[in-house]
Design a protein around this motif. Structure first.
Motif, PDB file in Angstrom:
ATOM      1  N   ARG A  41      32.704  70.467 -89.213  1.00 43.32           N
ATOM      2  CA  ARG A  41      31.999  71.155 -88.138  1.00 43.32           C
ATOM      3  C   ARG A  41      32.913  71.565 -86.969  1.00 43.32           C
ATOM      4  O   ARG A  41      32.770  72.648 -86.404  1.00 43.32           O
ATOM      5  CB  ARG A  41      30.875  70.258 -87.608  1.00 43.32           C
ATOM      6  CG  ARG A  41      29.910  71.119 -86.804  1.00 43.32           C
ATOM      7  CD  ARG A  41      29.200  70.368 -85.727  1.00 43.32           C
ATOM      8  NE  ARG A  41      28.132  69.540 -86.238  1.00 43.32           N
ATOM      9  CZ  ARG A  41      27.117  69.182 -85.468  1.00 43.32           C
ATOM     10  NH1 ARG A  41      27.019  69.608 -84.226  1.00 43.32           N
ATOM     11  NH2 ARG A  41      26.206  68.360 -85.943  1.00 43.32           N
ATOM     12  N   LEU A  42      33.861  70.684 -86.625  1.00 41.30           N
ATOM     13  CA  LEU A  42      34.730  70.985 -85.481  1.00 41.30           C
ATOM     14  C   LEU A  42      35.643  72.181 -85.740  1.00 41.30           C
ATOM     15  O   LEU A  42      36.225  72.732 -84.812  1.00 41.30           O
ATOM     16  CB  LEU A  42      35.573  69.759 -85.098  1.00 41.30           C
ATOM     17  CG  LEU A  42      34.818  68.561 -84.507  1.00 41.30           C
ATOM     18  CD1 LEU A  42      35.782  67.458 -84.136  1.00 41.30           C
ATOM     19  CD2 LEU A  42      33.994  68.973 -83.280  1.00 41.30           C
ATOM     20  N   ALA A  43      35.785  72.578 -87.003  1.00 41.10           N
ATOM     21  CA  ALA A  43      36.616  73.743 -87.324  1.00 41.10           C
ATOM     22  C   ALA A  43      35.758  75.003 -87.463  1.00 41.10           C
ATOM     23  O   ALA A  43      36.183  76.000 -88.046  1.00 41.10           O
ATOM     24  CB  ALA A  43      37.399  73.495 -88.596  1.00 41.10           C
ATOM     25  N   GLY A  44      34.561  74.959 -86.903  1.00 45.63           N
ATOM     26  CA  GLY A  44      33.590  76.054 -87.055  1.00 45.63           C
ATOM     27  C   GLY A  44      34.113  77.414 -86.626  1.00 45.63           C
ATOM     28  O   GLY A  44      33.784  78.431 -87.238  1.00 45.63           O
ATOM     29  N   LEU A  45      34.954  77.463 -85.588  1.00 47.21           N
ATOM     30  CA  LEU A  45      35.421  78.764 -85.096  1.00 47.21           C
ATOM     31  C   LEU A  45      36.405  79.420 -86.064  1.00 47.21           C
ATOM     32  O   LEU A  45      36.699  80.608 -85.942  1.00 47.21           O
ATOM     33  CB  LEU A  45      36.078  78.621 -83.715  1.00 47.21           C
ATOM     34  CG  LEU A  45      35.166  78.196 -82.566  1.00 47.21           C
ATOM     35  CD1 LEU A  45      35.961  77.957 -81.296  1.00 47.21           C
ATOM     36  CD2 LEU A  45      34.069  79.235 -82.330  1.00 47.21           C
ATOM     37  N   ARG A  46      36.919  78.641 -87.013  1.00 43.45           N
ATOM     38  CA  ARG A  46      37.827  79.224 -88.005  1.00 43.45           C
ATOM     39  C   ARG A  46      37.167  79.343 -89.375  1.00 43.45           C
ATOM     40  O   ARG A  46      37.430  80.273 -90.114  1.00 43.45           O
ATOM     41  CB  ARG A  46      39.097  78.354 -88.142  1.00 43.45           C
ATOM     42  CG  ARG A  46      39.955  78.337 -86.892  1.00 43.45           C
ATOM     43  CD  ARG A  46      40.558  79.726 -86.602  1.00 43.45           C
ATOM     44  NE  ARG A  46      41.091  79.793 -85.256  1.00 43.45           N
ATOM     45  CZ  ARG A  46      40.413  80.202 -84.191  1.00 43.45           C
ATOM     46  NH1 ARG A  46      39.152  80.605 -84.317  1.00 43.45           N
ATOM     47  NH2 ARG A  46      40.948  80.220 -82.982  1.00 43.45           N
ATOM     48  N   PRO A  82      30.089  79.754 -90.317  1.00 47.86           N
ATOM     49  CA  PRO A  82      28.848  78.977 -90.231  1.00 47.86           C
ATOM     50  C   PRO A  82      28.688  77.883 -91.287  1.00 47.86           C
ATOM     51  O   PRO A  82      27.922  76.957 -91.105  1.00 47.86           O
ATOM     52  CB  PRO A  82      27.753  80.033 -90.401  1.00 47.86           C
ATOM     53  CG  PRO A  82      28.407  81.324 -90.096  1.00 47.86           C
ATOM     54  CD  PRO A  82      29.838  81.194 -90.459  1.00 47.86           C
ATOM     55  N   GLY A  83      29.431  77.978 -92.400  1.00 49.19           N
ATOM     56  CA  GLY A  83      29.312  76.942 -93.438  1.00 49.19           C
ATOM     57  C   GLY A  83      30.122  75.704 -93.095  1.00 49.19           C
ATOM     58  O   GLY A  83      30.061  74.702 -93.836  1.00 49.19           O
ATOM     59  N   ALA A  84      30.863  75.730 -91.994  1.00 51.03           N
ATOM     60  CA  ALA A  84      31.775  74.621 -91.660  1.00 51.03           C
ATOM     61  C   ALA A  84      31.113  73.242 -91.670  1.00 51.03           C
ATOM     62  O   ALA A  84      31.691  72.292 -92.201  1.00 51.03           O
ATOM     63  CB  ALA A  84      32.451  74.888 -90.319  1.00 51.03           C
ATOM     64  N   PRO A  85      29.922  73.073 -91.107  1.00 55.73           N
ATOM     65  CA  PRO A  85      29.351  71.715 -91.069  1.00 55.73           C
ATOM     66  C   PRO A  85      28.808  71.254 -92.418  1.00 55.73           C
ATOM     67  O   PRO A  85      28.391  70.116 -92.549  1.00 55.73           O
ATOM     68  CB  PRO A  85      28.193  71.841 -90.070  1.00 55.73           C
ATOM     69  CG  PRO A  85      28.346  73.166 -89.423  1.00 55.73           C
ATOM     70  CD  PRO A  85      29.100  74.024 -90.370  1.00 55.73           C
ATOM     71  N   ASN A  86      28.802  72.138 -93.410  1.00 54.55           N
ATOM     72  CA  ASN A  86      28.217  71.786 -94.707  1.00 54.55           C
ATOM     73  C   ASN A  86      29.292  71.545 -95.757  1.00 54.55           C
ATOM     74  O   ASN A  86      30.469  71.663 -95.493  1.00 54.55           O
ATOM     75  CB  ASN A  86      27.279  72.911 -95.161  1.00 54.55           C
ATOM     76  CG  ASN A  86      26.090  73.018 -94.247  1.00 54.55           C
ATOM     77  OD1 ASN A  86      26.101  73.820 -93.319  1.00 54.55           O
ATOM     78  ND2 ASN A  86      25.091  72.196 -94.469  1.00 54.55           N
TER      79      ASN A  86
END
Ligand SMILES: Cc1cc2nc3c(=O)[nH]c(=O)nc-3n(C[C@H](O)[C@H](O)[C@H](O)COP(=O)(O)OP(=O)(O)OC[C@H]3O[C@@H](n4cnc5c(N)ncnc54)[C@H](O)[C@@H]3O)c2cc1C
Length: 559
Positions: free
Chosen positions: A487-492, A495-499
């Motif tokens: 999730r913390l890498a969401g900006l790179r 939207p799928g980052a936290p999953n």
């Protein structure tokens, strides 16, 4: 003092995905199925048969070479620390157990196996566990025009995603695996990559520093021995303070999920001395329902729960409470009830995902990317399957659903162990409530993450929406080899980052750079043990990074 090559913080899905990826020689994202098959075949059988080199007419392997023991995995010295337990996925399993979740929400290509995009599907068929797949009915199907979709949405006000976003040919992907099937697959990954032995330790990371060894000279280590002189050439390293002492590493990978502790909303009259007998955050759920409520249920006294939150967890917990004998649950949501297959919009998962991801990556600024993240996730939502369950409870009068409603004031009576006054924004008439669960999610904000403060002071990075603006390699910044995934890498990552899909993509991007950095350090200092296999994998790196073509690899392996 021992310096690990890599220290991973977090043994959840993202930590496991990255650890497994660091031990996988053939990356799924960069190889087609044919290339994969050919490469694996050569690795497995190439040494058992003689192949003549067409130029030199010499046999490919002499017998000494053929029988030489092979190292199956590269031997990066890796340690994993996890606050929840000394094994992989402790927190994930605990949550799935306490919420009694029998099926994942995500489709089959959301998994943590680096070997293959279809690995979970393959594992399912191989082990004849197809019966543990649940179809996502209505998700895949005939093309629906944008106009028809809009019309349908307005008419029913229900499922906001039509089947148009998923091609019929992708139907095999749009099942959800049972929780036990997913766990078995994760276990198989742990064993396949030899990640079971002594790699995960239960330790809470409290601070992360990055400096020269000389700066850490005063450190009391486990053995009580201070710095070894042979390490004096080492460039900067990380010193990680945990609740059990200090750890050292050349590279740190943060796979800490939301990163922050869960917090309940500020409400007038809500005591903040957690744990409290009258409420909890869903992520800190202990016995559910709590003991005093279970006593009422056992004595056939009606009990009442209030659950706050508009996501799937709130409905899952309401359903569970009723199954366990609670008389009635009031479900409060500050917005509308949203029904979606996944917690990220289908257009980021289905056939248009590349278009959307491209737009995300080419956005002008991180502020713009943050806006896109927010829009794609759009707060909490529930699945069509749980919408049916919810509707059934509402019809029977066991759940009272109130959208656009918040709690404004609370009063706890310790003698009756109930909330005897609960004032809501919509002035609901409520009985004395026995217990409140806040299923209000966890906010990520690295400016308030205690163990990142030192790093932020010394190597400040920009923060947008609470998330760090990492470099394109998912590194904290060019000079600090602290990688961030999940999730913390969401900006790179998008939207799928936290999953789970973020776990696999994040692992892929991090792995190349980790091996590169370790190799560079090894070459630079000459004191780091030869941890990265060269030869075949060196060729592979060259190919994937565009420095060579794949025939070069095949040529080298047969010649
Ligand atoms: C109930 C529930 C169901 C879900 N179902 C799905 C699903 O079906 N599909 C899907 O794609 N996603 C699902 N999700 C989203 C899910 O959270 C992610 O897919 C996944 O857990 C993300 O993995 P992670 O490793 O980033 O984070 P986590 O699973 O949160 O793991 C992070 C780990 O880091 C550790 N950690 C944190 N801070 C520290 C510290 N300071 N020191 C040491 N260790 C630390 C924690 O102990 C934890 O074990 C679900 C989430 C929940 C809550």
């Amino acid at each position: 003092m021992h310096i690990h090559d890599v220290l991973v913080v977090g043994a959840g899905p993202c930590g496991l995905a990255v650890a497994a990826r660091l031990r996988e020689h053939t990356p799924s994202a960069t190889f087609t199925d044919d290339e994969h098959q050919r490469y694996h075949w050569i690795r497995k059988h190439g040494r058992k048969i003689n192949v003549k080199n067409y130029r030199t007419n010499v046999d490919s392997f002499d017998s000494a070479k053929r029988h030489a023991p092979r190292q199956e995995h590269n031997n990066i010295d890796m340690l994993v620390l996890d606050a929840d337990g000394g094994d992989w996925m402790t927190k994930w399993k605990k949550l799935f157990r306490s919420f009694e979740i029998d099926y994942l929400r995500s489709p089959m290509f959301f998994h943590i196996d680096p070997a293959d995009r279809d690995a979970l599907l393959g594992y399912t068929h191989e082990n004849a566990r197809d019966g543990e797949l649940q179809p996502l009915s209505g998700c895949v199907g005939r093309e629906t025009s944008k106009h028809r979709k809009k019309k349908k949405r307005h008419a029913t006000g229900r499922v906001a995603q039509g089947g148009a976003d998923v091609d019929e040919r992708d139907r095999k992907d749009y099942f959800t695996p049972s929780s036990s099937l997913f766990d078995s697959h994760c276990r198989e990954v742990v064993e396949r990559y030899s990640l079971a032995e002594n790699i995960v330790r239960k330790e809470v990371v409290q601070n992360i520093e990055y400096d020269t060894l000389a700066a850490f000279e005063d450190t009391d280590t486990e053995s009580g021995v201070s710095e070894q002189s042979s390490f004096s050439d080492e460039p900067k390293v990380f010193r990680i303070k945990t609740d059990n002492g200090f750890r050292f590493a050349r590279i740190v990978i943060l796979a800490v999920g939301a990163g922050n502790a869960p917090s309940v909303p500020r409400i007038c009259g809500l005591p903040y001395s957690a744990p409290h007998a009258g409420y909890c955050h869903a992520m800190q759920l202990g016995r559910f329902p709590p003991k005093h409520v279970m006593t009422k249920i056992a004595n056939r006294v009606p009990s009442y729960l209030l659950i706050v939150g508009g996501g799937l967890t709130s409905v899952q917990l309401a359903d569970l409470a009723i199954k366990r004998g609670v008389e009635k649950v009031w479900l409060l949501m500050r917005g509308a009830l949203k029904v979606k297959y996944f917690d990220v919009d289908l257009e980021w998962v289905g056939k248009f995902r590349n278009v959307n991801q491209a737009a995300f990556w080419s956005a002008d600024s991180d502020e713009e990317r943050w806006e896109m993240l927010m829009k794609a996730r759009n707060g909490g939502s529930i699945t069509p399957r749980y919408k049916k369950i919810l509707d059934a409870h509402v019809t029977r009068g066991r759940i009272s659903l109130h959208t656009h409603t918040t709690i404004e004031n609370l009063g706890w009576d310790p003698s009756s162990r109930t909330w005897d006054s609960v004032a809501t924004s919509t002035e609901l008439p409520l009985p004395a409530i026995d217990y409140i669960v806040f299923a209000t999610g966890v906010k990520s904000d690295i400016t308030s993450t205690p163990y990142l403060q030192h790093l932020q002071d010394m190597y400040a990075v920009d923060v947008v929406g609470g998330l760090p603006c990492l470099n394109d390699d998912l590194m904290w910044c060019d000079d600090v080899p602290l990688f961030v995934t999940g999730r913390l890498a969401g900006l790179r990552l998008g939207p799928g980052a936290p999953n789970l899909v973020g776990a696999r993509v994040g692992a892929e991007r991090i792995a190349w750079n980790v091996t590169d950095i370790l190799e560079r350090r090894r070459k630079m200092s000459g004191i780091i043990s030869d941890t990265i296999e060269t030869g075949q994998d060196g060729d592979l790196v060259d190919f994937v990074s565009g420095r060579n073509n794949r025939f070069h690899i095949l040529d080298n392996q047969s010649g």
